[in-house]
Design an enzyme around this catalytic site. Structure first.
Site, short mmCIF file in Angstrom:
data_model
loop_
_atom_site.label_atom_id
_atom_site.label_comp_id
_atom_site.label_asym_id
_atom_site.label_seq_id
_atom_site.Cartn_x
_atom_site.Cartn_y
_atom_site.Cartn_z
N ASP A 438 -14.84 -11.74 -35.61
CA ASP A 438 -15.99 -12.26 -36.36
C ASP A 438 -15.80 -13.73 -36.73
OD1 ASP A 438 -18.45 -12.03 -37.68
OD2 ASP A 438 -17.92 -10.06 -38.49
N ASP A 495 -26.91 -8.47 -36.57
CA ASP A 495 -26.59 -7.50 -37.62
C ASP A 495 -27.76 -6.56 -37.89
OD1 ASP A 495 -23.99 -8.18 -38.08
OD2 ASP A 495 -24.36 -9.35 -39.89
#
Ligand code: GLA
Length: 691
Positions: A438, A495
């Site tokens: 990430d 997301d």
């Protein structure tokens, strides 16, 4: 006069020399092998009129300001603060099978510029780069990858914008005098301006017309300039974000990847890009088509890791058909929320008193492999790493933080060595075959050294652990570009697990990205970032379009939902081998409420049509949906895969429901098919087979 050309079955690039500098004379659909390149060059010349210079300053692979070029120059340099206006010349060429490199020099300034090109005969893409070498470092304010002419029989530039949970939005801008400039200034390729663009000729669409497409393989932020010059010529430039490069003595800008579709519209360039990414850019450690069904625990437990709960979830996920369990954020340091512990990549002994092994063993015993979330480039001030090395953090002390975190200085070799040692130890001690990597905040200032630093770390880790797959995530789709994809294997597109949002995003991302690398998960019943509640069937089919996964608490799933999910997962498994290696052709739907695509096997023998009803249509009945990329004189048998999704209000004749339906490719492409009537949030899945 010298000429060179590069060809694939999709495109031709022709180069000539203009006053000693190489220039692209032609970039477009293939030209005949015996084309007279001198005549082509002559045909491209224009007369002059009043109010002009005595000659037209050439649009070269690097237009120079000192030649009175009337637009953005291809480079802007200084040495020790003094502007340089080099005069390049003396072009030398090296041509090989499908490769060409052209070098020009300025001996006085101690500079050499090399433009290199590589044509891929199988995928049809051409890759280009510009390399600047300097005897003494120069400050690079701007250096473009090889500059190409933009089409003049074209009205629009199509580039990509986006935001968190709203990635890959197509932006259409009219070509007009002056510059269309996109700049990703945040040090990542970014949600806002991912480095991809399309240049359709007038009238081209998703399935027809001539289109040129470009992608810039750099993860640190880019600038794209599409400019119409005062006399009408057009140029396209790509380079690193302004102010990010600094002084260099050897610097390369690229790879810039180029695709052309002569007739098949954006579907043609999409198919070439998807194939190139799948076959060439991504380096698979495994059989690439067998993309395992993921389970990711993030939206089930967030930071609340409890071994018995996670073990229960793993069992349920495996029973649904998951094949890889990914443990997301929350397993390390004292990470109970997002305010601490980034940098402390040691297992939290409170949550996992015996380390990760018991969970990994359980996951393995269920037949799944194990993946782990990391965010190595980041540090929280509340961490042992920051307390020990506050000087390893990047940027000013008073910077604005993002998610309470700072970046580590990836240009510092000590930082990279530390991260390598830490991650290497983690991967050596545990049976981990996947990292979700990430990058949740933007840089304090754009800095190319961060990107070269992260590339170096990824390269070292991949060499040490070649079996480990890596997913590129940055708050969803904040780092999606062909540079990171040469070091990773999947992107977390967004997301948003809202299937309606995803349907649209996946549709537009497929203009470049193949199914195999595009992560798509079935989220919670009530979507965590839209509040929408959508039927399980729709959620499952949207995820099954790409590299499928689950990301919800499986304890919330009803028996009916579980049956639906298992059915779609088993369909995913039975079709993934040919779909992941195949191509996605998004369709020009006559009904804006229907978002449709075909996935076609490489050999063309089978395809699947996905048609998602995103809202109620304006008209009463479905409009015909025209298919694409079929063989006109072949016959195809079509079967509806999911008749169980028919709403109770629909009745009357339907050839697809009564199916199978057999028609020629010509009929399917010209007349189209009528999908059964449906409610919003229905995905029709139609499988086709060439007879
Ligand atoms: C980012 C990612 C999410 C999740 C969280 C964990 O936001 O995009 O998928 O991994 O981080 O903190």
């Amino acid at each position: 006069m010298s000429h060179w050309r590069l060809d694939t079955h999709h495109q031709t690039l022709v180069f000539g020399l203009a006053d000693g500098m190489p220039a692209a004379l032609y970039w477009g659909p293939p030209l005949p092998a015996d084309e007279d390149l001198a005549a082509l060059e002559a045909a491209g010349q224009s007369m002059l009129t009043g109010g002009m210079l005595d000659a037209l300053p050439p649009l070269t692979l690097c237009p120079e300001a000192r030649r009175s070029f009337p637009g953005q120059p291809g480079l802007s340099l200084s040495r020790r603060g003094v502007p340089l206006h080099p005069k390049f010349g003396g072009c030398t060429a090296e041509a090989g099978a499908g490769t060409l490199s052209l070098t020009v020099t300025d001996g006085d300034a101690g500079l050499a510029l090399t433009f290199s090109f590589e044509a891929d005969a199988d995928t049809g893409l051409i890759t280009a780069a510009t390399r600047l070498q300097a005897s003494e470092p120069v400050e690079i304010h701007w250096l473009a990858a090889p500059v190409l002419p933009g089409p003049q029989q074209a009205d629009e530039i199509v580039d990509i914008a986006g935001r968190w949970i709203g990635e890959f939005q197509l932006v259409r801008t009219p070509w007009a005098p002056g510059i269309r400039l996109r700049e990703a200034t945040t040090g990542r390729s970014g949600h806002e301006h991912p480095p991809f663009a399309l240049f359709p000729d007038t009238g081209a669409g998703r399935t027809s017309g001539t289109v040129r497409a470009m992608a810039f393989g750099w993860s640190g932020g880019h600038r794209m300039i599409a400019e119409e010059l005062p006399e009408g010529r057009r140029q396209i430039q790509w380079g690193h974000a302004a102010g990010s490069v600094g002084a260099q003595s050897d610097w390369t800008v690229g790879p810039l990847q180029l695709a052309v579709s002569a007739e098949a519209g954006m579907g043609g360039t999409a198919a070439a890009f998807q194939r190139h990414l799948y076959d060439r850019v991504v380096h698979w450690p495994c059989t690439p088509g067998a993309r395992p069904v993921h389970y990711n625990c993030w939206e089930a437990v967030y930071f609340d890791h409890d071994l018995p709960v996670l073990s229960d979830i793993a069992e349920r996920a495996a029973a649904l058909g998951a094949e890889r369990f990914v443990l997301d954020d929350g397993w390390f340091g004292r990470r109970d929320d997002d305010t601490s512990s980034l940098g402390d990549w040691q297992v939290d002994a409170w949550k996992y008193p015996d380390g990760l092994k018991p969970l990994i063993e359980n996951v393995k015993s269920l037949g799944m492999s194990f993946g782990l979330w990391v965010e190595p480039e980041m540090v929280n001030r509340d961490s042992d790493l920051y307390r020990a090395h506050p000087d390893w953090a990047l940027g000013a002390e008073d910077q604005i933080e993002g998610r309470g975190q700072r970046l580590l200085d990836m240009a510092n070799p000590a930082v990279r060595d530390h991260l390598f040692a830490t991650l290497d130890a983690l991967l050596t001690a545990n049976d981990i075959d996947y990292l979700k990597w990430d990058h949740n905040r933007v840089l304090p200032a754009p800095d190319a050294a961060q990107t070269t630093g992260i590339y170096d770390l990824l390269d070292r880790l991949r060499a040490a652990h070649p079996q480990v797959e890596i997913e590129s995530c940055a708050s969803g789709g904040g780092r999606i570009d062909t540079g990171i994809l040469s070091r990773t294997h999947r992107v977390w597109l967004s997301d948003s697990n809202d299937a309606l949002e995803r349907l649209r995003m996946q549709h537009d991302a497929a203009l470049f990205l193949p199914a195999a690398i595009t992560g798509a998960h079935v989220g919670p019943r009530e979507c965590h970032n839209s509040g929408r509640i959508l039927p399980m069937s729709f959620r499952a089919w949207v995820a099954a379009q790409r590299h499928m996964g689950l990301e919800m608490d499986p304890r919330e799933i009803t028996p009916d939902e579980a049956e639906t999910l298992k059915r779609v997962i088993s369909w995913y498994k039975s079709t993934r081998a040919w779909r992941m290696a195949g191509e996605i052709r998004t369709l020009d739907s006559a009904d804006p409420a229907v978002t449709a695509e075909m996935q076609i096997a490489r050999d063309g023998d089978r395809f699947v049509l996905f048609a998602g009803q995103s809202r109620a249509s304006d008209q009463t009945l479905p409009r015909p949906l025209r298919l694409t990329a079929l063989q006109p004189d072949a016959r195809y048998r079509l079967s509806l895969t999911n008749p169980e999704d028919l709403p109770r209000q629909a009745h009357g004749p339907s050839a697809l429901l009564d199916g199978p339906l057999t028609l020629s490719g010509a009929a399917l492409m010209q007349s189209g098919i009528r999908l059964p009537w449906s409610w919003p949030a229905t995905m029709w899945v139609v499988e086709g087979e060439r007879l």
